[in-house]
Each structure stands twice: as C-alpha cells, then as structure tokens.
Design a protein around this motif. Sequence first.
Motif, PDB file in Angstrom:
ATOM      1  N   ALA A  58     -14.682   4.716   6.770  1.00  0.00           N
ATOM      2  CA  ALA A  58     -15.095   6.088   6.486  1.00  0.00           C
ATOM      3  C   ALA A  58     -16.221   6.052   5.444  1.00  0.00           C
ATOM      4  N   PRO A  59     -16.850   7.188   5.151  1.00  0.00           N
ATOM      5  CA  PRO A  59     -18.037   7.178   4.297  1.00  0.00           C
ATOM      6  C   PRO A  59     -17.890   6.488   2.945  1.00  0.00           C
ATOM      7  N   ALA A  60     -16.698   6.539   2.319  1.00  0.00           N
ATOM      8  CA  ALA A  60     -16.531   5.942   0.985  1.00  0.00           C
ATOM      9  C   ALA A  60     -15.781   4.613   1.030  1.00  0.00           C
ATOM     10  N   ASN A  61     -15.792   3.932   2.178  1.00  0.00           N
ATOM     11  CA  ASN A  61     -15.020   2.689   2.288  1.00  0.00           C
ATOM     12  C   ASN A  61     -15.572   1.590   1.397  1.00  0.00           C
ATOM     13  N   ASN A  62     -16.872   1.665   1.039  1.00  0.00           N
ATOM     14  CA  ASN A  62     -17.453   0.613   0.190  1.00  0.00           C
ATOM     15  C   ASN A  62     -16.999   0.720  -1.257  1.00  0.00           C
ATOM     16  N   SER A  63     -16.297   1.810  -1.610  1.00  0.00           N
ATOM     17  CA  SER A  63     -15.804   1.962  -2.977  1.00  0.00           C
ATOM     18  C   SER A  63     -14.581   1.089  -3.230  1.00  0.00           C
ATOM     19  N   GLY A  64     -13.873   0.721  -2.162  1.00  0.00           N
ATOM     20  CA  GLY A  64     -12.634  -0.034  -2.323  1.00  0.00           C
ATOM     21  C   GLY A  64     -11.483   0.820  -2.821  1.00  0.00           C
ATOM     22  N   LEU A  65     -11.732   2.113  -3.040  1.00  0.00           N
ATOM     23  CA  LEU A  65     -10.692   3.041  -3.482  1.00  0.00           C
ATOM     24  C   LEU A  65     -10.204   3.808  -2.263  1.00  0.00           C
ATOM     25  N   PHE A  66      -8.973   3.547  -1.863  1.00  0.00           N
ATOM     26  CA  PHE A  66      -8.427   4.139  -0.644  1.00  0.00           C
ATOM     27  C   PHE A  66      -7.304   5.113  -1.010  1.00  0.00           C
ATOM     28  N   LEU A  67      -7.534   6.393  -0.748  1.00  0.00           N
ATOM     29  CA  LEU A  67      -6.610   7.436  -1.181  1.00  0.00           C
ATOM     30  C   LEU A  67      -5.925   8.138  -0.018  1.00  0.00           C
ATOM     31  N   TYR A  68      -6.000   7.523   1.165  1.00  0.00           N
ATOM     32  CA  TYR A  68      -5.373   8.154   2.322  1.00  0.00           C
ATOM     33  C   TYR A  68      -3.888   7.831   2.360  1.00  0.00           C
ATOM     34  N   HIS A  69      -3.180   8.576   3.204  1.00  0.00           N
ATOM     35  CA  HIS A  69      -1.721   8.560   3.266  1.00  0.00           C
ATOM     36  C   HIS A  69      -1.149   7.166   3.487  1.00  0.00           C
ATOM     37  N   GLN A  70      -1.801   6.365   4.317  1.00  0.00           N
ATOM     38  CA  GLN A  70      -1.237   5.088   4.722  1.00  0.00           C
ATOM     39  C   GLN A  70      -1.344   4.000   3.644  1.00  0.00           C
ATOM     40  N   GLU A  71      -2.134   4.230   2.600  1.00  0.00           N
ATOM     41  CA  GLU A  71      -2.360   3.177   1.603  1.00  0.00           C
ATOM     42  C   GLU A  71      -1.133   2.979   0.721  1.00  0.00           C
ATOM     43  N   THR A  72      -0.744   1.704   0.535  1.00  0.00           N
ATOM     44  CA  THR A  72       0.419   1.378  -0.294  1.00  0.00           C
ATOM     45  C   THR A  72       0.093   0.411  -1.425  1.00  0.00           C
ATOM     46  N   ASP A  73      -1.078  -0.221  -1.370  1.00  0.00           N
ATOM     47  CA  ASP A  73      -1.449  -1.201  -2.388  1.00  0.00           C
ATOM     48  C   ASP A  73      -1.927  -0.487  -3.658  1.00  0.00           C
ATOM     49  N   ASP A  74      -1.320  -0.812  -4.803  1.00  0.00           N
ATOM     50  CA  ASP A  74      -1.650  -0.134  -6.060  1.00  0.00           C
ATOM     51  C   ASP A  74      -3.121  -0.290  -6.432  1.00  0.00           C
ATOM     52  N   ASN A  75      -3.667  -1.481  -6.228  1.00  0.00           N
ATOM     53  CA  ASN A  75      -5.066  -1.698  -6.594  1.00  0.00           C
ATOM     54  C   ASN A  75      -5.993  -0.861  -5.730  1.00  0.00           C
ATOM     55  N   ASN A  76      -5.719  -0.794  -4.432  1.00  0.00           N
ATOM     56  CA  ASN A  76      -6.536   0.034  -3.549  1.00  0.00           C
ATOM     57  C   ASN A  76      -6.429   1.509  -3.904  1.00  0.00           C
ATOM     58  N   LEU A  77      -5.274   1.906  -4.462  1.00  0.00           N
ATOM     59  CA  LEU A  77      -5.081   3.285  -4.892  1.00  0.00           C
ATOM     60  C   LEU A  77      -5.750   3.565  -6.227  1.00  0.00           C
ATOM     61  N   GLY A  78      -6.324   2.535  -6.837  1.00  0.00           N
ATOM     62  CA  GLY A  78      -7.088   2.738  -8.059  1.00  0.00           C
ATOM     63  C   GLY A  78      -6.413   2.312  -9.339  1.00  0.00           C
ATOM     64  N   LEU A  79      -5.145   1.893  -9.267  1.00  0.00           N
ATOM     65  CA  LEU A  79      -4.426   1.540 -10.479  1.00  0.00           C
ATOM     66  C   LEU A  79      -5.006   0.260 -11.082  1.00  0.00           C
ATOM     67  N   CYS A  80      -5.542   0.391 -12.290  1.00  0.00           N
ATOM     68  CA  CYS A  80      -6.184  -0.713 -13.013  1.00  0.00           C
ATOM     69  C   CYS A  80      -7.331  -1.329 -12.216  1.00  0.00           C
ATOM     70  N   LYS A  81      -7.937  -0.540 -11.357  1.00  0.00           N
ATOM     71  CA  LYS A  81      -9.041  -1.022 -10.527  1.00  0.00           C
ATOM     72  C   LYS A  81     -10.382  -0.689 -11.181  1.00  0.00           C
ATOM     73  N   VAL A  82     -11.224  -1.705 -11.306  1.00  0.00           N
ATOM     74  CA  VAL A  82     -12.582  -1.506 -11.816  1.00  0.00           C
ATOM     75  C   VAL A  82     -13.434  -0.950 -10.676  1.00  0.00           C
ATOM     76  N   PRO A  83     -14.192   0.125 -10.903  1.00  0.00           N
ATOM     77  CA  PRO A  83     -14.992   0.700  -9.819  1.00  0.00           C
ATOM     78  C   PRO A  83     -16.084  -0.252  -9.353  1.00  0.00           C
ATOM     79  N   VAL A  84     -16.425  -0.168  -8.089  1.00  0.00           N
ATOM     80  CA  VAL A  84     -17.474  -1.021  -7.515  1.00  0.00           C
ATOM     81  C   VAL A  84     -18.806  -0.720  -8.167  1.00  0.00           C
ATOM     82  N   ALA A  85     -19.110   0.553  -8.384  1.00  0.00           N
ATOM     83  CA  ALA A  85     -20.370   0.955  -8.999  1.00  0.00           C
ATOM     84  C   ALA A  85     -20.081   1.712 -10.288  1.00  0.00           C
ATOM     85  N   ALA A  86     -20.791   1.348 -11.359  1.00  0.00           N
ATOM     86  CA  ALA A  86     -20.629   2.038 -12.641  1.00  0.00           C
ATOM     87  C   ALA A  86     -21.664   3.163 -12.732  1.00  0.00           C
ATOM     88  N   GLY A  87     -22.085   3.513 -13.949  1.00  0.00           N
ATOM     89  CA  GLY A  87     -23.073   4.566 -14.100  1.00  0.00           C
ATOM     90  C   GLY A  87     -22.435   5.854 -14.562  1.00  0.00           C
TER      91      GLY A  87
END
Length: 367
Positions: free
Chosen positions: A274-303
């Motif tokens: 999907a459009p934001a797949n390069n962020s590595g942050l997956f917030l859809y229903h099926q996601e179960t991995d804590d890192n993919n959900l953003g927990l203690c995850k460093v963003p791909v792009a800063a700024g």
Amino acid sequence: MVFKHQIIATLILFISVFQIACTEEPVEDTQAIPPVADLAEVPYRKLSEYHFFKGEISDLQAQEGVLPYDLNTPLFSDYAHKARFIYLPEGKQINYTALESLDFPVGTVLIKNFFYHNDERDPSKGKRIIETRLLIHQEDGWNAYPYLWNDGQTDADYWVGGFQTEVSWVDQNGEEQVINYQMPNKNDCKGCHVIDNILHPIGPKARNLNGNYPYADGSQNQLLKLKEMGWLNGMPALSEVDKAAKWDDTSELLEDRARAYLDVNCGHCHRPNAPANNSGLFLYHQETDDNNLGLCKVPVAAGSGSGGLKFDIVPGEPENSILPYRMNSTNIEVMMPELGRTVVHKEGVELIENWIRNMENRGCNAQ
C-alpha cells in the motif's frame, strides 16, 4: 373595441392552457423508477440520475435495491457524518471474505454521503450535505466518482476537481464550530484506496459490518441482514466472524478500540503493498508484530515529521511517541493521515495516547 377583443383572446388562451394542463399525462412518479448504474454510461452528470433515493433526494431515503449500512468504527473526516448505502444489481451476490473488504460483484455501487447537522443536539433542525462519493465496480475494476451538492440541496453534480467550502454547525456542547471543508479531487482517492496499485473499498469489511443497524423494519446485525436478503454468499456462522470494536465505546477494551481506530484510519496505507509500505509501520488489523506496529521502532525517515522524537511508539510515553504527535498536527509536512482531514480529531488522539500510556514501559532507549 380592441381592448374587448384582447380580453376575449386572453380568456380563450387561458382556457386552452387550462384544458391542456388537465389532459396532460401525469408526471412520472420518481419513486417508481428503480435504481440504475449502467456501466457503459456512468458517471452520470447528476446524482439524481441514478435514482438511489426516493422522495426528496436530500432526505437520503433508499430506494428498493439500495441498502443502508454503517461501520463499527468509521474513518474520521473532519467530524462529518456519513450516510452509507450499497446498490447491488438484481441477481448478483457479494462473496464473503474474512479479512479484506467483502468481494462485491461487478455493477455494485458503494454510496457515501458526507453531511453536517446544523445542530448536533437536535438533528431535526436540518443538515447540509456537502458531497457524495460513489465507488462503482466496473469491468476494469473499482472507479471513484465524486459529486458536489448544490446550495439548494436539490441535487449533486459530478465534480472531479475538488472543492473547498466553509462549514459551520453547533456541537453537542452548544458551541459553534467552523471548518474549511475540503472535498478531495478524483485523483486523491487513489492516495488511500490502493493496494497493489489496484483501487479497493476500505470500510465494508466483515468485522466492521458485524454490528446492528436500525433498519426500517427493525434493528438487525448487518451481515445477517445481507445474508437474509440473499445478497451475501459464503458467510460462516456469525460467532466465527471477527468483530471490530467501536472506537468510542468505553465498555470495550482499550486495546481493541485503539487497534480498530488505527486499522480504519491508517491501516489502508500503512500495510504491505500500500502507499505507506516503505515506512515499515503497519497499522492494519492483521499486524501482530510489535515492531511493525511501531513499538520502539525507529522511523525510516526522520525530519520535521518526527518532531525530534526517536520512536514511532514509546510504550508508556505518548508524549515521546511520533504516532500521536503526527495525529495531533495540521501541518501538511507533519500531519497523518495526510488526506481526508483539515482539523485534529481530538478524541481520536486521546484514544491513541491512552492506549500508549497503558502499555508496559519497556525502555526503548535501552535497546
């Protein structure tokens, strides 16, 4: 004498017009016209040409063959209300799917009307409909067709270029609210509705339809209603169908409410393919991995989008988490979602902050 002849001529003309009016065929009852969406002819110039609604079109009363529906947790759109409907061609069926949007047949039209009550405390004081968005399943896939309502609320015109208008209403607390409502242009639809470069519906997933709706003939579970009407094929027992939480129902688990909110507001972009797949942050229903959900995850792009923060989510610390920071912004370079809103959804931000605050603090900086 001339004046007398003019009077007589006028009377004759009046009588003739009256006789013609009395003998003309009666005007066709629009309520008897079935809904239509000829795939070779759409988009029609006027919303009324589809005959989705009977009576005054602004009353949004569905014709036979058009079914209203709602979502347990809807997408936030600047506090607009939405009246949703499904038009299904006669003889067609929807195939059940467990995770993604239901599999609607070619010819289906999903109808979404955006409106504001003049006074949230008393809907009988009227409403203003701003736009109607149609998703039509054509032979080449789904296509989006936006319609802009006129000031008289008598119809809506096919409108591809987007639109801005000031909208005001009185909220539940009796306070006047004013926003600059932005109707997206036709191409903006692809910014949210695309998976694998193919346009898809977002909201009508089984889990988000698994709830009651106040139909004219009584309240009923929406999935069971579709099945009872012969519209839904392949549905398992209702007990086997997942159910999305209502984001604002505090009787439900905080975790379920937050995940449902993120799924419908963010998950259509923040997921694989999907459009934001390069962020590595997956917030859809099926996601179960804590890192993919953003927990203690460093963003791909800063700024500027990060606000100087280091992690998407710091468990226990919403004030140090990028996710609520971006939700709480209207800066075009920071805000998330990027489309579909111009104001902050304060209640949504509060929900996600509470979700993060109630996580066990695991010390991201130590990792």
